[in-house]
Design a protein around this motif. Structure first.
Motif, PDB file in Angstrom:
ATOM      1  N   THR A 279       9.900  21.647  -5.111  1.00 33.53           N
ATOM      2  CA  THR A 279       9.230  20.979  -4.366  1.00 33.53           C
ATOM      3  C   THR A 279       8.404  21.703  -3.151  1.00 33.53           C
ATOM      4  O   THR A 279       8.785  22.822  -2.815  1.00 33.53           O
TER       5      THR A 279
ATOM      6  N   ASP B 216       4.428  17.870  -0.061  1.00 36.25           N
ATOM      7  CA  ASP B 216       4.841  16.592  -1.056  1.00 36.25           C
ATOM      8  C   ASP B 216       4.373  16.533  -2.422  1.00 36.25           C
ATOM      9  O   ASP B 216       4.198  15.394  -3.095  1.00 36.25           O
ATOM     10  N   ARG B 217       4.110  17.795  -2.874  1.00 30.23           N
ATOM     11  CA  ARG B 217       4.067  18.030  -4.293  1.00 30.23           C
ATOM     12  C   ARG B 217       5.246  18.254  -4.818  1.00 30.23           C
ATOM     13  O   ARG B 217       6.132  19.213  -4.325  1.00 30.23           O
ATOM     14  N   GLU B 218       5.502  18.041  -6.403  1.00 28.46           N
ATOM     15  CA  GLU B 218       6.712  18.675  -6.828  1.00 28.46           C
ATOM     16  C   GLU B 218       6.539  18.508  -8.326  1.00 28.46           C
ATOM     17  O   GLU B 218       5.788  17.972  -8.986  1.00 28.46           O
TER      18      GLU B 218
ATOM     19  N   THR C  51       5.332  15.613 -12.959  1.00 27.38           N
ATOM     20  CA  THR C  51       4.806  16.159 -11.968  1.00 27.38           C
ATOM     21  C   THR C  51       3.808  15.218 -11.192  1.00 27.38           C
ATOM     22  O   THR C  51       3.227  14.426 -11.791  1.00 27.38           O
ATOM     23  N   SER C  52       3.826  15.654  -9.782  1.00 21.99           N
ATOM     24  CA  SER C  52       2.673  14.854  -9.151  1.00 21.99           C
ATOM     25  C   SER C  52       1.397  15.457  -9.141  1.00 21.99           C
ATOM     26  O   SER C  52       0.442  14.381  -8.932  1.00 21.99           O
ATOM     27  N   GLU C  53       1.310  16.475  -9.900  1.00 20.55           N
ATOM     28  CA  GLU C  53       0.003  17.217  -9.997  1.00 20.55           C
ATOM     29  C   GLU C  53      -0.728  17.194 -11.469  1.00 20.55           C
ATOM     30  O   GLU C  53      -0.154  16.479 -12.362  1.00 20.55           O
TER      31      GLU C  53
END
Ligand SMILES: Nc1nc2c(ncn2[C@@H]2O[C@H](COP(=O)(O)OP(=O)(O)OP(=O)(O)O)[C@@H](O)[C@H]2O)c(=O)[nH]1
Ligand SMILES: [Mg+2]
Lengths: 323, 175
Positions: free
Chosen positions: A143, A146-148, A160-162
């Motif tokens: 983490t 707020d990205r993980e 992933t959030s990305e």
């Protein structure tokens, strides 16, 4: 001016070492001199000589700092710097340059003179690539604000959030800035709400972005490397550098980092990232640097300048077509 | 100045015309014609001579892209076409019955040319069918003593076509 000394070398090795040092000339940034009567900047220890290792163990830390383990086997992994027997100029140059650039890179005293690598206390995890390499089972969550990223080793997938480039950028942050959760502590939202992708795409990016110039534990700086196939690039379009390394490392004969660097001109930092990425995705073949190297294949003939120029122009033309 | 050309081959419908159209500066000179034989069920148009496209380098020199006609009855043209070529791109349509055999067929047909230069294998239509596994293609290559990049691509995307040419150039320079 930098000084180098040695402990426990055979008379022959010592002679070879001294003459190599004399020949180094401009191939290192600093001038290196062999001396054993001054405080040295690097110390070559014959790791196969148990008396020498015992003697070395009694020396103060100031003397032991920047020790290079010199051995015909894979020396204890607790040594950040290693050289395989027999001594070769390219390997020596690589390790001395590394000392010039990262003096005092952490070493730990070996437990005994011939420790099997697996019983060595693993060194601190300092890069994301190392963290992921050691996490071979179960869940791992990284983490960053707020990205993980969540990696599921059992199911060989990740989420992933990305996306693409932004994932690569996220993974490039220093390892210490991530919050790391493992195994049962990773709470996943109910299945179906997460999009899972093949873990290889993540593993490749972790090596490419999260290596910070350090090989994963177990890979030797002086080792020889090749890959069994071109990687699947997945989420991020490969750079020209990566394509160059793919071509060189798929040659029949494994190459050392120094050879790759001198032939391709790619910086060691990028070569290490590539080797780590290949290791994480399972396409790397690594040999100890002292493995009986098949007679050096006749060096690939230099391409005519005109042809090199043509390739460069085609690359530059195509660079514009990359979205 | 001698002519620089990259040859693109593959089965009918693999995407040779599409690939050249995606990257060429000039609209590809299409030599497509209405299909008349058994192919008519699959495709309404096919290339009967060759596709042609071009890229201009910074000094004005041109790189020509030639797509071979896909149908095997045009095989006689292939040998003439490749003379002096930089290298080969083989597009393999993964919706066909035996994509690995297709790849093998083109590598055989262009064996001399490939041995002198090099090839890039582009797997297409993976969105429709993602088998065989990429590793199986590498294995088939290695049985022929070859090591070429096998890339999953969408030839409708300019960037993917560009990647195949860049991989070819890297291969020629560094492998
Ligand atoms: N679904 C899907 N369709 C694709 C993909 N790549 C290409 N196509 C389609 O496949 C077809 C390829 O046709 P062409 O480019 O005419 O093929 P060709 O190789 O020139 O065929 P011949 O001239 O007959 O030898 C086009 O309709 C493309 O839109 C892909 O990755 N996925
Ligand atoms: Mg066509």
């Amino acid at each position: 001016m930098k000084y180098l000394s040695s402990i426990g070398l055979s008379a022959k090795d010592e002679t070879v070492l001294k003459s190599l040092i004399d020949l180094l000339g401009a191939r290192t940034s600093e001038e290196w001199i062999y001396r054993d009567d001054v405080m040295v900047d690097a110390l070559l220890l014959d790791f196969d000589n148990s008396e020498a290792v015992a003697a070395w163990n009694t020396k103060p830390e100031s003397v032991r700092r920047n020790t290079i383990a010199y051995s015909s086997e894979i020396p204890g992994i607790s040594f950040a710097r290693r050289l395989a027997k027999p001594l070769r100029a390219a390997d020596l140059i690589a390790v001395l340059k590394d000392i010039e650039e990262n003096p005092g890179k952490a070493d730990k005293a070996p437990a005994s003179s011939t420790p099997p690598p697996s019983t060595q206390a693993p060194s601190e995890i300092s890069t994301l690539a190392e963290c992921v390499a050691r996490h071979s089972e179960g869940l791992l969550r990284l983490t960053f604000g707020d990205r993980e990223v969540v990696l599921d080793r059992q199911r060989r997938c990740f989420s992933t959030s990305e996306s693409g480039e932004s994932l690569a950028a996220l993974l490039a942050h220093p390892f210490q800035e991530f919050q790391v959760t493992r195994g049962a502590d990773v709470n996943l939202p109910p299945d179906g709400s997460i999009k899972w992708l093949d873990q290889k795409a993540l593993l490749w990016l972790v090596g490419q972005s999260g290596s910070h110039g350090r090989l994963i534990d177990g890979l030797e700086q002086g080792g020889l490397f090749r890959i069994t196939r071109w990687p699947g690039f997945g989420l991020v379009r490969p750079s020209q550098t990566v394509l160059t390394l793919c071509s060189m490392l798929t040659r029949k004969n494994a190459m050392s980092i120094e050879e790759i660097r001198s032939v391709s001109g790619v910086p060691e930092f990028d070569i290490i990232a590539f080797i780590n990425a290949a290791s994480l995705t399972g396409i790397l073949v690594a040999q100890s640097g002292d493995a009986a190297k098949p007679d050096k294949p006749a060096a690939k003939p230099e391409l005519p300048t005109e042809r090199k120029g043509l390739f460069a122009k085609i690359r530059s033309r195509l660079a514009n077509t990359r979205a | 100045m001698s002519e620089i050309k990259v040859i693109i081959t593959g089965t009918p419908g693999a995407g040779k015309t599409t690939a050249i159209a995606a990257i060429s500066e000039v609209p590809p000179v299409r030599t497509d014609t209405a299909t008349t034989d058994e192919l008519a069920d699959v495709k309404s148009e096919t290339t009967v001579a060759m596709d042609f496209g071009e890229l201009t380098l910074e000094d004005g020199q041109k790189v020509f892209l030639y797509g071979t006609p896909g149908q095997q009855r045009f095989e006689f043209m292939w040998k003439i076409l490749v003379q002096g070529g930089l290298g080969l791109i083989v597009l393999v349509d993964c919706t066909r019955a035996d994509p690995i055999a297709d790849m093998g067929m083109y590598l055989d047909n262009f064996a001399d040319f490939v041995a002198e230069t090099g090839a890039v294998i582009g797997l297409v239509k993976r969105d429709v069918n993602d088998t065989p596994a990429v590793d199986d293609f590498y294995q088939a290559l290695s049985q022929r003593g070859l090591m070429f990049p096998v890339l999953e691509v969408d030839v409708r995307e300019q960037g993917d076509v560009s990647l195949m040419i860049e991989a070819l150039v890297s291969l020629l320079e560094f492998a």
